[in-house]
Write an enzyme that holds these catalytic residues in place. Structure first.
Site, mmCIF file in Angstrom:
data_model
loop_
_atom_site.group_PDB
_atom_site.id
_atom_site.type_symbol
_atom_site.label_atom_id
_atom_site.label_comp_id
_atom_site.label_asym_id
_atom_site.label_seq_id
_atom_site.Cartn_x
_atom_site.Cartn_y
_atom_site.Cartn_z
ATOM 1 C CG ASP A 1 8.259 26.095 -7.781
ATOM 2 O OD1 ASP A 1 8.557 25.704 -8.920
ATOM 3 O OD2 ASP A 1 9.054 26.710 -7.053
ATOM 4 C CB THR B 1 -8.082 -11.455 20.692
ATOM 5 O OG1 THR B 1 -8.748 -12.044 19.567
ATOM 6 C CG2 THR B 1 -8.824 -11.848 21.949
ATOM 7 C CG ASP B 2 -7.364 -10.788 15.068
ATOM 8 O OD1 ASP B 2 -6.502 -11.438 15.678
ATOM 9 O OD2 ASP B 2 -7.868 -11.148 13.999
ATOM 10 C CB VAL C 1 -20.671 -8.345 11.445
ATOM 11 C CG1 VAL C 1 -19.875 -7.483 12.422
ATOM 12 C CG2 VAL C 1 -21.984 -7.680 11.105
ATOM 13 C CB ALA C 2 -17.203 -12.499 11.390
ATOM 14 C CG ASN D 1 -11.757 -12.996 7.948
ATOM 15 O OD1 ASN D 1 -12.033 -12.660 9.096
ATOM 16 N ND2 ASN D 1 -11.631 -12.127 6.969
ATOM 17 C CD GLU E 1 -12.699 -14.679 12.765
ATOM 18 O OE1 GLU E 1 -12.087 -13.965 13.575
ATOM 19 O OE2 GLU E 1 -13.263 -14.224 11.744
ATOM 20 C CG ASP F 1 13.061 23.498 -7.780
ATOM 21 O OD1 ASP F 1 12.738 23.481 -8.970
ATOM 22 O OD2 ASP F 1 12.361 23.996 -6.885
ATOM 23 C CG ASP G 1 12.196 27.563 -3.961
ATOM 24 O OD1 ASP G 1 11.667 27.874 -5.039
ATOM 25 O OD2 ASP G 1 13.417 27.592 -3.762
#
Length: 915
Positions: free
Chosen positions: A643, A738-739, A283-284, A705, A708, A330, A639
């Site tokens: 087109d 925090t991130d 999960v991290a 990461n 961590e 165009d 336009d």
């Protein structure tokens, strides 16, 4: 009705035409109309059946990233962290609902096509003129059209009274088209003079026509089929995000497996405990903030682009713009100003250069200063009189509004010329009351008006194509005197016209004749003869002033510009050369050339310098496809209705907001509110910024990461001798707490200098490139790992380590893990600032100029303070209070990290300069 057969019907004799369609000039009977209605179907633009709305809704919640986040939520709940699981699911739900709303808002192209047909039609049934629902119109019906009517079917004209049609919705060109009863093949697919098309508008005059094609068999219906069946492919960003998700998922699960096995064999954890420990690491490593950050980055890009006249309908289109390698643009109104302007007047004795601020702009007449004067030249006086008299254009002005032109752009430009000269058109018209008009037709290419003079004489004013007018002239008005027109004069006039034409300019000749008395009948033969040639005006639709820099900027960025226009090749090339799109060697490919090319030949042709002229709907579509086959990311402008297929097929379809039809706008991904090519280049710059910001986010979010993972690795591979320096809940605090806000702030980063000095990123390059991985893990991540791990051992050292064992519980352990967490957070503060630029010094752009990041940094420090000092959170996250000395140490961490990164960027900048 078969396509080729319908063209044959336009050429054939009228009696044979009626016989082929089993109709007559008096139309068909009501009973026959019912039979044909059941055979041909209703005259409507049909939509293909849409898929289930529920399925369309669910698809927004089952993308690769979405599935990964659903699984992550389950894992978090299973691991005893329900708050985390619910938060992850909330992120998924928000993204899914937003994506669904975007998709529903964008799909309206064929709805607009249906609205282009009128509600009713005036047809002859049973020999009488009756009004019917336009849906009931069938091939063979004779119907009437007048000024202001939308045309309800593709039809052949059988009776005509000065009919002029605005076909810009199909051709993209604003010039009115003169229609006639006799067959004549003009320029391009829609150039047949006795044919009118569904969805176009009658500008002036009236006609009777026989319906040849109705509903989905019309050209409008054919375009609808192309637009509807042309499925929009996934954007490069969508493809990249799916790839990135798979990559990160693989990395996360591999790390989870390694940690699971290591926890069992090295620390001898039970299998259940090892599984939960490994799930925490999985999960991290999943960047839960990826989709919100991408969405914010795209949304910020949308807002910035909206301020610069570019409205983006799909968020993913923002980033795709940044990858653009070819712009198929165009000419009229996009590269040019769509302002028909007279810039020269040619006389036998003098050429006037017309200046001043007068021009026609989107139907409005605008002028300020007068730059030429009648008293200077008798020839000029005569030309101004002819221009004022030989005109059906009027100026309409409501209160508090700018004056608007009701008529043709060419005549409007001459009205402005009259105003610039200091003359008053109304006074000239009052002095020369009109008796009759011989309207313009495409065969003679002239318009003539007959006027009564005060002395009883008749003044005949003629304007038209130079070759056509000069053929009817026998004399010339030269410096105030009338003399015979010689062969040398004609050569001189022709040479001057060729010179202007080579510059892409258009000329319009002026001539007159005075009769001593009024004639009983004025026809072409007795009126347009023995004319006196006065001179000719020279007109241009000038390039936009800002387009020169925009073209240079696009070329500098490695983007190829390809002009695709309905205008002539000579005019197109002249404009393209003038603004720097192509060189003299550019190849002009006409609509006929394009028809004769195979797809392979076309794909080869678009690799070189090329201009496409007189293109039709399918051809624009083919041009886009040919570029895409070559691996290009194509942005295509347009336009008109024609087109829509090309806009939908293009990687980025760009419609004109001022002159564009609803069909074009709904088929496009982006709408230019100012119809300006320069806005496209600005949008591409924003798109590149978005992609760069997403990469900056990846560097930032991935670099945490490593610090961590390192603490957990130390715990595992020391066989538990080093207690966990960072708990699973603290790891998740960094990822989802925090991130998050600083990461989101990176998504809102402004344009970095030099972003348009690089070529478009290669199609095979990826968001998660080797350079991103190296910078995230080998540079930022490694430095943060050393700082955070050092902080852990530093706290333990203060409490007697290595003389005493590392604390595995109690107050000292809490302080050590808290310091590790705090060191990661402050390393991330430095990373957030460092990631704002790739090479430019952050001091140059302003270290605190991104308010989103500053707010995010303040917020993450506050979160950290709450986790450290609030008892409730201390228990959940295993934190404890820090001393003043510790806080001083933490606040000093970003300073050397920022300076080290500045040195690296300085070295990189110098290396690039020396290449």
């Amino acid at each position: 009705m078969e396509k080729n057969k319908s063209f044959d019907l336009l050429e054939t004799e009228i009696d044979k035409f009626y016989k082929e369609l089993n109709t007559s000039s008096k139309g068909i009977s009501s009973n026959e109309a019912k039979k044909r209605l059941s055979s041909y179907g209703h005259n409507i633009i049909q939509r293909e059946k849409q898929g289930s709305r529920f399925k369309e809704f669910i698809q927004n919640f089952i993308s690769v990233m979405a599935i990964l986040l659903w699984v992550s939520g389950f894992i978090s709940i299973f691991a005893g962290m329900p708050q985390l699981g619910i938060a992850i699911w909330a992120v998924n739900l928000i993204n899914g609902f937003f994506s669904y709303w975007q998709a529903r808002a964008a799909k309206k192209a064929t709805d607009s096509l249906s609205k282009m047909l009128p509600s009713y039609a005036q047809v002859i049934r049973d020999g009488k003129m009756v009004q019917i629902d336009v849906e009931d119109l069938v091939p063979g019906d004779v119907f009437q059209i007048t000024a202001g009517n939308n045309i309800s079917a593709d039809a052949r004209i059988i009776s005509n009274d000065s009919l002029e049609v605005d076909e810009s919705a199909l051709t993209g060109e604003s010039n009115l088209v003169h229609k006639q009863v006799s067959y004549e093949q003009g320029h391009g697919k829609f150039g047949i003079k006795n044919e009118i098309f569904a969805g176009t508008v009658v500008s002036s005059g009236s006609a009777l026509a026989v319906a040849v094609k109705t509903g989905m068999n019309t050209e409008l219906g054919h375009i609808a089929k192309l637009t509807e069946t042309n499925k929009k492919v996934s954007s490069p960003l969508q493809i990249e995000l799916n790839r990135l998700t798979r990559q990160i998922s693989l990395i996360a699960f591999m790390i989870g497996i390694v940690f699971f096995i290591s926890a069992i064999f090295f620390v001898h954890y039970p299998a259940a405990k090892s599984f939960i420990f490994a799930l925490g690491m999985v999960v991290a490593f999943i960047p839960e903030g990826l989709l919100p950050t991408v969405t914010l980055s795209l949304a910020q890009g949308v807002q910035r682009m909206a301020k610069k006249h570019a409205l983006v309908k799909s968020l993913n289109s923002v980033e795709t713009l940044g990858e653009t390698t070819v712009i198929a643009s165009d000419k009229t109104g996009t590269l040019t100003q769509n302002q028909m302007t007279i810039n020269h007047i040619w006389f036998p004795h003098k050429i006037y250069e017309v200046t001043g601020e007068g021009y026609v702009n989107n139907g409005e007449i605008q002028f300020q200063s007068s730059k030429i004067y009648l008293k200077e030249d008798a020839g000029l006086q005569k030309l101004i009189d002819i221009a004022a008299l030989n005109s059906d254009t009027e100026i309409k002005q409501e209160k508090s509004e700018k004056p608007k032109i009701i008529g043709t752009p060419t005549e409007a430009a001459h009205d402005i010329l009259v105003a610039k000269s200091g003359a008053d058109k109304k006074e000239i018209i009052a002095s020369y009351p009109r008796i009759k008009e011989l309207t313009f037709d495409s065969n003679r290419k002239r318009m003539t008006t007959i006027h009564q003079m005060n002395d009883g004489k008749i003044f005949i004013a003629v304007k038209g194509a130079l070759s056509s007018v000069i053929s009817k002239c026998s004399k010339i008005f030269d410096n105030g005197k009338i003399r015979d027109l010689t062969g040398d004069d004609k050569d001189s006039i022709s040479k001057a016209d060729d010179t202007f034409a080579s510059e892409g300019l258009r000329s319009l000749a002026m001539a007159y004749r005075i009769d001593d008395s009024k004639l009983d009948e004025y026809d072409i033969d007795n009126t347009e003869r023995e004319l006196i040639f006065v001179g000719f005006t020279v007109m241009a639709d000038p390039p936009r002033p800002e387009v020169y820099d925009a073209v240079q900027k696009a070329h500098q960025a490695g983007i190829k510009i390809m002009m695709v226009t309905g205008d002539s090749g000579l005019t197109a090339k002249s404009v393209a050369k003038k603004i720097g799109i192509v060189s003299d060697n550019a190849r002009i490919i006409s609509d006929t050339d394009l028809d004769n090319m195979s797809d392979d030949e076309l794909s080869e042709a678009v690799k070189g310098e090329v201009i496409f002229a007189r293109v039709a709907p399918e051809q624009k579509y083919r041009i886009v496809k040919a570029n895409q086959r070559n691996g290009e990311i194509v942005a295509s402008t347009g336009d008109g209705v024609n087109d829509a297929p090309a806009l939908k097929q293009a990687d980025i379809g760009i419609a004109m907001g001022m002159t564009g039809t609803d069909v074009a706008k709904n088929a496009a991904d982006m709408i230019l509110t100012d119809d300006n090519f320069a806005s496209i280049v600005t949008a591409i710059e924003e798109g590149r910024t978005v992609y760069s910001n997403i990469q900056k986010f990846l560097v930032y979010i991935l670099n945490s990461n490593l610090p961590e993972a390192i603490p957990s690795a130390l715990f595992l591979f020391s066989r538990g001798l080093i207690p966990l320096p960072l708990t699973v809940m603290q790891i998740l605090t960094v990822d989802l707490g925090t991130d998050m806000l600083p990461a989101l702030g990176l998504g809102a980063e402004q344009i970095e200098p030099g972003v348009m000095d690089k070529p478009p990123r290669p199609r095979k390059s990826h968001l998660l490139s080797k350079s991103i991985i190296w910078k995230a893990f080998g540079w930022y991540g490694l430095i943060a790992s050393l700082v955070s791990t050092g902080a852990y051992f530093f706290i333990n050292h203060l409490h007697g380590w290595p003389s005493v064992p590392l604390a595995s519980s109690g107050v000292y352990y809490r302080e050590a893990t808290t310091m590790t967490l705090a060191a990661i957070v402050f390393s991330q503060i430095a990373a957030a600032i460092n990631c704002r630029t790739e090479q430019t010094s952050v001091f140059k752009i302003g270290i605190f100029s991104n308010k989103h990041i500053v707010t995010g940094i303040i917020f993450e420090i506050l979160i950290l303070v709450v986790l450290i000092y609030v008892p409730f959170f201390q228990g959940i996250f295993n934190t404890g209070p820090l001393s003043i000395k510790n806080w001083i140490f933490l606040f000093l961490i970003p300073i050397p990290l920022i300076l080290i990164e500045e040195i690296r960027k300085y070295i990189v900048r110098n290396l690039h300069k020396n290449k």
